[in-house]
Design an enzyme around this catalytic site. Structure first.
Site, short mmCIF file in Angstrom:
data_model
loop_
_atom_site.label_atom_id
_atom_site.label_comp_id
_atom_site.label_asym_id
_atom_site.label_seq_id
_atom_site.Cartn_x
_atom_site.Cartn_y
_atom_site.Cartn_z
N LYS A 1 0.83 -1.21 0.00
CA LYS A 1 0.00 0.00 0.00
C LYS A 1 0.86 1.26 0.00
CE LYS A 1 -2.60 -2.78 -0.45
NZ LYS A 1 -2.53 -4.25 -0.35
N HIS B 1 -23.13 15.45 2.88
CA HIS B 1 -23.02 16.01 1.54
C HIS B 1 -21.97 17.11 1.51
CE1 HIS B 1 -24.09 17.38 -2.43
NE2 HIS B 1 -24.09 18.63 -1.95
P1 FAD Z 1 1.43 -14.40 8.10
O1 FAD Z 1 1.21 -12.94 8.02
O2 FAD Z 1 1.97 -15.09 6.90
O3 FAD Z 1 2.41 -14.63 9.35
C1 FAD Z 1 2.89 -15.89 9.69
C2 FAD Z 1 4.17 -15.71 10.46
O4 FAD Z 1 4.54 -16.97 11.01
C3 FAD Z 1 5.36 -15.28 9.61
O5 FAD Z 1 6.10 -14.30 10.27
C4 FAD Z 1 6.17 -16.56 9.43
O6 FAD Z 1 7.56 -16.32 9.19
C5 FAD Z 1 5.93 -17.19 10.79
N1 FAD Z 1 6.14 -18.65 10.82
C6 FAD Z 1 5.81 -19.59 9.91
N2 FAD Z 1 6.13 -20.83 10.37
C7 FAD Z 1 6.68 -20.67 11.59
C8 FAD Z 1 7.20 -21.56 12.57
N3 FAD Z 1 7.16 -22.88 12.40
N4 FAD Z 1 7.70 -21.03 13.70
C9 FAD Z 1 7.73 -19.68 13.92
N5 FAD Z 1 7.23 -18.81 13.03
C10 FAD Z 1 6.71 -19.28 11.88
N6 FAD Z 1 -4.37 -9.01 3.10
C11 FAD Z 1 -5.25 -8.03 3.35
O7 FAD Z 1 -6.18 -8.26 4.12
N7 FAD Z 1 -5.12 -6.80 2.79
C12 FAD Z 1 -4.12 -6.49 1.94
O8 FAD Z 1 -4.03 -5.37 1.47
C13 FAD Z 1 -3.16 -7.50 1.65
N8 FAD Z 1 -2.14 -7.25 0.83
C14 FAD Z 1 -1.20 -8.22 0.59
C15 FAD Z 1 -0.16 -7.94 -0.28
C16 FAD Z 1 0.78 -8.91 -0.57
C17 FAD Z 1 1.92 -8.58 -1.49
C18 FAD Z 1 0.69 -10.19 0.07
C19 FAD Z 1 1.73 -11.23 -0.18
C20 FAD Z 1 -0.35 -10.48 0.92
C21 FAD Z 1 -1.32 -9.51 1.18
N9 FAD Z 1 -2.41 -9.75 2.01
C22 FAD Z 1 -3.33 -8.77 2.25
C23 FAD Z 1 -2.60 -11.06 2.66
C24 FAD Z 1 -2.10 -11.01 4.10
O9 FAD Z 1 -0.75 -10.61 4.11
C25 FAD Z 1 -2.27 -12.36 4.77
O10 FAD Z 1 -3.61 -12.78 4.64
C26 FAD Z 1 -1.93 -12.28 6.24
O11 FAD Z 1 -0.61 -11.85 6.43
C27 FAD Z 1 -2.12 -13.64 6.92
O12 FAD Z 1 -1.79 -13.53 8.27
P2 FAD Z 1 -1.28 -14.77 9.13
O13 FAD Z 1 -1.09 -14.23 10.50
O14 FAD Z 1 -2.17 -15.91 8.91
O15 FAD Z 1 0.12 -15.17 8.49
P1 NAI Z 2 -4.67 -14.82 -6.08
O1 NAI Z 2 -5.26 -16.09 -5.66
O2 NAI Z 2 -5.38 -13.56 -5.76
O3 NAI Z 2 -4.48 -14.82 -7.66
C1 NAI Z 2 -3.68 -15.73 -8.34
C2 NAI Z 2 -4.05 -15.68 -9.80
O4 NAI Z 2 -3.10 -16.43 -10.54
C3 NAI Z 2 -5.42 -16.27 -10.10
O5 NAI Z 2 -6.17 -15.39 -10.88
C4 NAI Z 2 -5.09 -17.57 -10.80
O6 NAI Z 2 -6.07 -17.96 -11.73
C5 NAI Z 2 -3.78 -17.21 -11.49
N1 NAI Z 2 -2.93 -18.35 -11.82
C6 NAI Z 2 -2.70 -19.46 -11.10
N2 NAI Z 2 -1.84 -20.26 -11.74
C7 NAI Z 2 -1.51 -19.64 -12.88
C8 NAI Z 2 -0.66 -19.96 -13.98
N3 NAI Z 2 0.03 -21.09 -14.00
N4 NAI Z 2 -0.57 -19.09 -15.00
C9 NAI Z 2 -1.26 -17.93 -14.99
N5 NAI Z 2 -2.09 -17.58 -13.99
C10 NAI Z 2 -2.21 -18.41 -12.95
O7 NAI Z 2 -3.19 -14.85 -5.52
P2 NAI Z 2 -2.08 -13.72 -5.36
O8 NAI Z 2 -2.34 -12.55 -6.24
O9 NAI Z 2 -0.81 -14.45 -5.46
O10 NAI Z 2 -2.30 -13.24 -3.88
C11 NAI Z 2 -2.28 -14.20 -2.82
C12 NAI Z 2 -3.27 -13.85 -1.76
O11 NAI Z 2 -2.84 -12.72 -1.04
C13 NAI Z 2 -4.64 -13.49 -2.31
O12 NAI Z 2 -5.45 -14.63 -2.37
C14 NAI Z 2 -5.17 -12.52 -1.34
O13 NAI Z 2 -5.97 -13.19 -0.42
C15 NAI Z 2 -3.95 -11.96 -0.66
N6 NAI Z 2 -3.78 -10.57 -1.06
C16 NAI Z 2 -4.73 -9.68 -0.68
C17 NAI Z 2 -4.63 -8.36 -1.04
C18 NAI Z 2 -5.70 -7.43 -0.65
O14 NAI Z 2 -6.50 -7.79 0.19
N7 NAI Z 2 -5.77 -6.23 -1.19
C19 NAI Z 2 -3.49 -7.86 -1.81
C20 NAI Z 2 -2.57 -8.90 -2.21
C21 NAI Z 2 -2.73 -10.20 -1.81
#
Ligand code: FAD
Ligand code: NAI
Length: 475
Positions: free
Chosen positions: A58, A454
């Site tokens: 973000k 508004h």
């Molecule tokens: P995680 O955040 O993955 O945390 C798990 C933690 O556990 C990590 O620190 C990991 O290293 C640690 N861990 C793993 N195994 C072990 C172990 N055995 N011992 C000790 N530690 C361990 N979600 C949104 O809602 N809004 C968004 O805008 C958004 N944007 C995203 C953008 C990107 C690029 C990505 C990749 C994800 C995004 N997500 C977003 C998804 C969001 O990040 C995840 O849904 C969320 O972080 C999940 O939380 P969690 O606590 O389950 O796991």
């Molecule tokens: P995603 O599940 O959102 O999208 C993956 C996409 O890749 C799908 O459209 C799928 O059809 C496509 N795909 C899969 N295999 C493929 C292939 N071989 N070739 C071409 N396309 C293929 O997963 P993404 O973007 O990796 O994000 C992971 C998760 O992180 C999301 O599910 C979301 O929950 C979370 N996230 C949330 C955000 C938010 O809330 N704003 C921002 C970024 C991630």
């Protein structure tokens, strides 16, 4: 003797750290184990979300939007500037600063709430006399701690594409995509999911030519398809993303440039790019957790099996967030964390998956909560709908972002709101009103009778609610 805790949380992402804080607030002696190492080589709390997910993405989205506004929108306001210069390293440094501030903040919250923060990899060893033994491994050091309850919140990592290795130099996962210090001339993205669209938008606005290759024939398959179609149009026409659906990736070569060979309708194409982001979904983290050794049930896709209460098959072992079923969203993980801590305390909290909001932070943003039209049709639920556009909204026009739609779906018989779908400016914020409405089981008439300020963007939601009853005042 090993140290005993009432609750040990494994993972300090938004699921785990929130669960730990809530457990401590409820009076439990709590520890949270996490193994994440930040960009500076030091342990960093906050998991994927704070370090390499929600928060850094973000920050970059905002930087790229600012540059875009300066280059394309300011002149319309009579603001004239010379040619803008852009320093990608500074943008990344700003993003890193925000990450450090927030991850450090969790350390502070842990201290404040008396959560013991343990760095290392946590794994379940055995249950003796009702107590779980958990090993914490840090380098060569192994410590054993004991817990009555364990909450597994180990999150997820990028799903690999077997055809290519991520080197985070040319072929990037989310971590690499968030750390480019120069704008690639040509950027390829595999997967038009949330990461692909958000990261693609960032680098497109900063000057890359961005091509996204998506396997599915449908764009934004999880979203309401009316909104998805509008999003596809604006993201391709206005943002300028090239999105190719229905692709089958055949080969990827990583050399001086990255070459992707793919098929569409059995016709072969090649895409040559300077950098390639692979974002094809995420895989739950269960390796090294000791799941197999202690008999923790994991499904065929690697998710820990839980019931509606986040209970696993093992007594007093709970699992939450990305490592279990349901949407991979930070706020879903946190809600489950709170609920589990409260259940351990004997309370009866409830998490309603139907009121989990989704937001995609493209420009315009896309947000929704509840059922899509496609789901309602498939479930045979009769509905009525009201839509309203941002085009004539005074606040949106003032912002220069008068693009998008709000759609409200309500039950034909009861008028109860079943789904709200939005594309437009700041709909990440506007969706909250819809979440409240759905959570409170409001009718569209309830929303229609509420006074909205508004001029404000929320008037579009108001108009959509009026439109359900065919009495829109500005439509
Ligand atoms: P995680 O955040 O993955 O945390 C798990 C933690 O556990 C990590 O620190 C990991 O290293 C640690 N861990 C793993 N195994 C072990 C172990 N055995 N011992 C000790 N530690 C361990 N979600 C949104 O809602 N809004 C968004 O805008 C958004 N944007 C995203 C953008 C990107 C690029 C990505 C990749 C994800 C995004 N997500 C977003 C998804 C969001 O990040 C995840 O849904 C969320 O972080 C999940 O939380 P969690 O606590 O389950 O796991
Ligand atoms: P995603 O599940 O959102 O999208 C993956 C996409 O890749 C799908 O459209 C799928 O059809 C496509 N795909 C899969 N295999 C493929 C292939 N071989 N070739 C071409 N396309 C293929 O997963 P993404 O973007 O990796 O994000 C992971 C998760 O992180 C999301 O599910 C979301 O929950 C979370 N996230 C949330 C955000 C938010 O809330 N704003 C921002 C970024 C991630």
């Amino acid at each position: 003797m090993s140290q005993h805790f009432d609750v040990v949380v494994i993972g300090a992402g938004p699921g785990g750290y929130i669960a730990a804080i809530r457990a401590a607030q409820l009076g439990f002696k709590t520890a949270c184990i996490d193994d994440f190492i930040g960009k500076d080589g030091k342990p960093a709390l906050g998991g994927t979300c704070l370090n390499v997910g929600c928060i850094p993405s973000k920050a970059l989205l905002q930087s790229s939007e600012n540059l875009h506004a300066l280059e394309h929108d300011f002149a319309e306001h009579g603001i004239k500037v010379g040619k803008a210069s852009f320093d990608a390293k500074q943008m990344i440094a700003r993003k890193d600063g925000i990450v450090t501030k927030l991850t450090g903040g969790i350390g502070f919250l842990f201290k404040k709430n008396k959560v013991e923060s343990l760095h290392g990899k946590g794994s379940l060893k055995a249950q003796n006399n009702g107590k779980w033994q958990i090993e914490v491994t840090k380098g060569k050091q192994k410590d054993l701690i004991e817990a009555t309850h364990v909450i597994v919140a180990t999150g997820s990592r990028p799903r690999p594409l077997p055809l290519v290795t991520i080197d985070n130099k040319n072929v990037l996962d989310n971590e690499g995509a968030l750390n480019l210090t120069a704008v690639p001339k040509r950027l390829g993205v595999i997967g038009s999911g949330v990461i692909g669209l958000e990261m693609g938008s960032v680098w497109k606005r900063l000057g890359s030519e961005v091509t996204i290759l998506e396997a599915m024939p449908t764009f934004m398959a999880a979203a309401d398809q009316q909104i998805a179609k509008e999003a596809f149009k604006t993201l391709t026409k206005d943002t300028g993303l090239i999105i190719q659906l229905n692709t089958k990736i055949k080969e990827i070569t990583n050399g001086k440039t990255v070459k992707v060979t793919y098929e569409v309708d059995a016709k072969e194409h090649t895409l040559e790019v300077d950098k390639l982001i692979v974002a094809i979904g995420r895989t739950p983290n269960t390796e090294g957790l000791g799941a197999k050794e202690v008999g923790l049930a994991v499904d065929e896709r690697g998710f820990i099996t839980v019931n509606d209460l986040c209970q696993t098959n093992l007594p007093n072992v709970w699992a939450i967030g990305d490592v279990v079923r349901g949407p991979m969203l930070a706020h879903k993980a946190s809600e489950e964390g709170v609920a589990v801590a409260e259940r351990i305390a004997g309370q009866k909290p409830h998490v309603d998956f139907n009121s989990v909001p989704w937001v995609i932070y493209t420009s315009p943003e896309v947000a929704w909560v509840g059922k899509t039209e496609e789901q309602l049709k498939a479930e045979g639920i009769e509905y009525k709908k009201g839509t309203s556009s941002f085009a004539a909204n005074g606040r949106a026009l003032g912002l220069g972002q008068a693009q998008g739609t709000v759609k409200i779906l309500a039950c034909t018989k009861t008028d109860r709101i079943l789904g709200v779908h939005m594309i437009g400016p700041m709909v990440s914020e506007l969706i909250s009103e819809a979440v409240v409405a759905i959570e409170f089981k409001a009718s569209s008439e309830d929303l229609a009778r509420i006074i909205h300020a508004h001029p404000s963007l929320s008037e579009v939601t108001h108009e959509a609610a009026l439109a359900v009853d065919k009495r829109a005042l500005h439509g």
